[in-house]
Design a protein around this motif. Structure first.
Motif, short mmCIF file in Angstrom:
data_model
loop_
_atom_site.label_atom_id
_atom_site.label_comp_id
_atom_site.label_asym_id
_atom_site.label_seq_id
_atom_site.Cartn_x
_atom_site.Cartn_y
_atom_site.Cartn_z
N SER B 27 0.85 -1.18 0.00
CA SER B 27 0.00 0.00 0.00
C SER B 27 0.89 1.23 0.00
O SER B 27 2.09 1.13 0.25
CB SER B 27 -0.93 0.00 1.22
N GLN B 28 0.30 2.36 -0.29
CA GLN B 28 1.10 3.58 -0.36
C GLN B 28 1.52 4.00 1.05
O GLN B 28 0.68 4.07 1.94
CB GLN B 28 0.29 4.68 -1.03
N VAL B 29 2.78 4.27 1.21
CA VAL B 29 3.29 4.68 2.52
C VAL B 29 4.02 6.00 2.40
O VAL B 29 4.68 6.27 1.40
CB VAL B 29 4.20 3.60 3.15
N THR B 30 3.89 6.79 3.44
CA THR B 30 4.51 8.10 3.43
C THR B 30 6.01 8.00 3.64
O THR B 30 6.79 8.57 2.91
CB THR B 30 3.91 8.97 4.54
N ASN B 50 12.20 9.38 0.94
CA ASN B 50 10.95 10.09 0.69
C ASN B 50 10.68 10.14 -0.80
O ASN B 50 11.57 10.43 -1.59
CB ASN B 50 11.02 11.51 1.24
N GLN B 51 9.46 9.87 -1.18
CA GLN B 51 9.10 9.85 -2.58
C GLN B 51 9.21 11.25 -3.17
O GLN B 51 8.72 12.21 -2.58
CB GLN B 51 7.69 9.29 -2.76
N GLY B 52 9.89 11.33 -4.29
CA GLY B 52 9.99 12.61 -4.98
C GLY B 52 11.09 13.52 -4.50
O GLY B 52 11.22 14.64 -4.97
N SER B 53 11.89 13.05 -3.57
CA SER B 53 13.01 13.88 -3.11
C SER B 53 14.21 13.01 -2.79
O SER B 53 14.10 11.78 -2.75
CB SER B 53 12.60 14.69 -1.88
N GLU B 95 8.65 0.87 7.18
CA GLU B 95 7.69 1.88 6.74
C GLU B 95 6.82 2.35 7.89
O GLU B 95 6.61 1.63 8.87
CB GLU B 95 6.80 1.32 5.61
N ARG B 96 6.33 3.57 7.73
CA ARG B 96 5.30 4.10 8.61
C ARG B 96 4.14 4.54 7.74
O ARG B 96 4.19 5.61 7.13
CB ARG B 96 5.81 5.31 9.39
N THR B 97 3.14 3.71 7.68
CA THR B 97 2.00 4.01 6.83
C THR B 97 1.35 5.33 7.22
O THR B 97 0.93 6.12 6.38
CB THR B 97 0.96 2.88 6.92
N SER B 98 1.28 5.57 8.50
CA SER B 98 0.56 6.75 8.97
C SER B 98 1.46 7.95 9.20
O SER B 98 1.06 8.93 9.79
CB SER B 98 -0.19 6.41 10.25
N GLY B 99 2.70 7.86 8.74
CA GLY B 99 3.58 9.02 8.83
C GLY B 99 4.19 9.21 10.21
O GLY B 99 4.20 8.30 11.03
N ILE B 100 4.66 10.43 10.45
CA ILE B 100 5.36 10.73 11.71
C ILE B 100 4.45 10.42 12.90
O ILE B 100 3.28 10.79 12.92
CB ILE B 100 5.78 12.21 11.73
N GLY B 101 5.00 9.72 13.88
CA GLY B 101 4.23 9.39 15.08
C GLY B 101 3.48 8.10 14.99
O GLY B 101 2.92 7.63 15.98
#
Lengths: 109, 115
Positions: B27-30, B50-53, B95-101
Motif C-alpha cells: 500500500s502507499q506509505v509516506t 521520501n518519494q519525490g526527493s 515503513e510508517r503508513t501513517s507518517g510521523i508518530g
C-alpha cells in the motif's frame, strides 16, 4: 546525544517463569516508545507507548511507560520456548527511531 | 500494517561488487526507511527515503556508498556499492503508513555476506 539503554543484555529463564525487560532513554523530542521482538531477521512490532501509566497488553505480554522515570518495562508471564528472541526497545524522535541494543531472552524447556 | 517484501532475502557477494536490494509495500506509505544490523548489534538507520526527493542520510552513511531510490509510494531500493566484508549485515526496509508518530513496521530483511 540521544541514548536508549536496555537491560539486561541477556537473560536465561525456564518455561513458566515471568520476566521483566527494561528500557531507559535519554533523548530530546520524545514522541513514543516502541517494543519489537526479533527472532530471525526482521523485528516484529509488539507495542507503541505514548502515555505514561497506561498498560498495553497482548496475551502474556504487557508493557508500560513511565515518562517521569524515562523508562519502560516489558513483562512476559508464563514464558514459553517460543518467546526466545531478542527484544528491542526503540524511541521515536519525530522523524528518527533510536534503538537500544536489545535483550536476548532464552527460555529453556 | 502494510505488507512489506524484500528481495533478495539473502546473497553472498564478492568484494568490490554492488548489490541492489528492493523493497515493495502493498500500500502507499509516506515514510520508508533503510536500516542496517551488523552481526550482534542493534539496528542503525541508514537513511529515510521520501518519494519525490533525495534520501536523507544519517551520520556515517553517504549517498555514493548507499544510493537509494524511491520512485513511488510503494517501492524503494537500496544499493550497497563497492562492497567490503564490513558491509556484511542484515539490511531492513521499514515503513510508517501513517507518517510521523505512527507505528513502524519492518520488512523481512536481506542477509548480505561479502567475501
Amino acid at each position: 546525544e540521544d541514548k536508549v539503554v536496555q537491560s539486561p543484555l541477556s537473560l536465561v529463564v525456564h518455561e513458566g517463569d515471568t520476566v521483566t525487560l527494561n528500557c531507559s532513554y535519554e533523548v530530546t523530542n520524545f514522541r513514543s516508545l516502541l517494543w519489537y521482538k526479533q527472532e530471525k531477521k526482521a523485528p516484529t512490532f509488539l507495542f507503541m507507548l505514548t502515555s505514561s501509566g497506561i498498560e498495553k497488553k497482548s496475551g502474556r505480554l504487557s508493557s508500560i511507560l513511565d515518562k517521569k522515570e524515562l523508562s519502560s518495562i516489558l513483562n512476559i508471564t508464563a514464558t514459553q520456548t517460543g518467546d526466545s528472541a531478542i527484544y528491542l526497545c526503540a524511541v521515536d524522535l519525530n522523524n528518527d527511531m533510536r534503538f537500544g541494543a536489545g535483550t536476548r531472552l532464552t527460555v529453556k524447556p | 500494517s502494510a505488507v512489506i517484501s524484500q528481495k533478495p532475502s539473502r546473497d553472498i557477494c564478492q568484494r568490490g561488487t554492488s548489490l541492489t536490494i528492493q523493497c515493495q509495500v502493498d500500500s502507499q506509505v509516506t515514510m520508508m526507511f533503510w536500516y542496517r544490523q551488523q552481526p550482534g548489534q542493534s539496528l542503525t538507520l541508514i537513511a529515510t527515503a521520501n518519494q519525490g526527493s533525495e534520501a536523507t542520510y544519517e551520520s556515517g552513511f553517504v549517498i555514493d556508498k548507499f544510493p537509494i531510490s524511491r520512485p513511488n509510494l510503494t517501492f524503494s531500493t537500496l544499493t550497497v556499492s563497492n562492497m567490503s566484508p564490513e558491509d556484511s549485515s542484515i539490511y531492513l526496509c521499514s515503513e510508517r503508513t501513517s507518517g510521523i508518530g505512527g507505528e513502524q513496521f519492518f520488512g523481512p530483511g536481506t542477509r548480505l555476506t561479502v567475501l
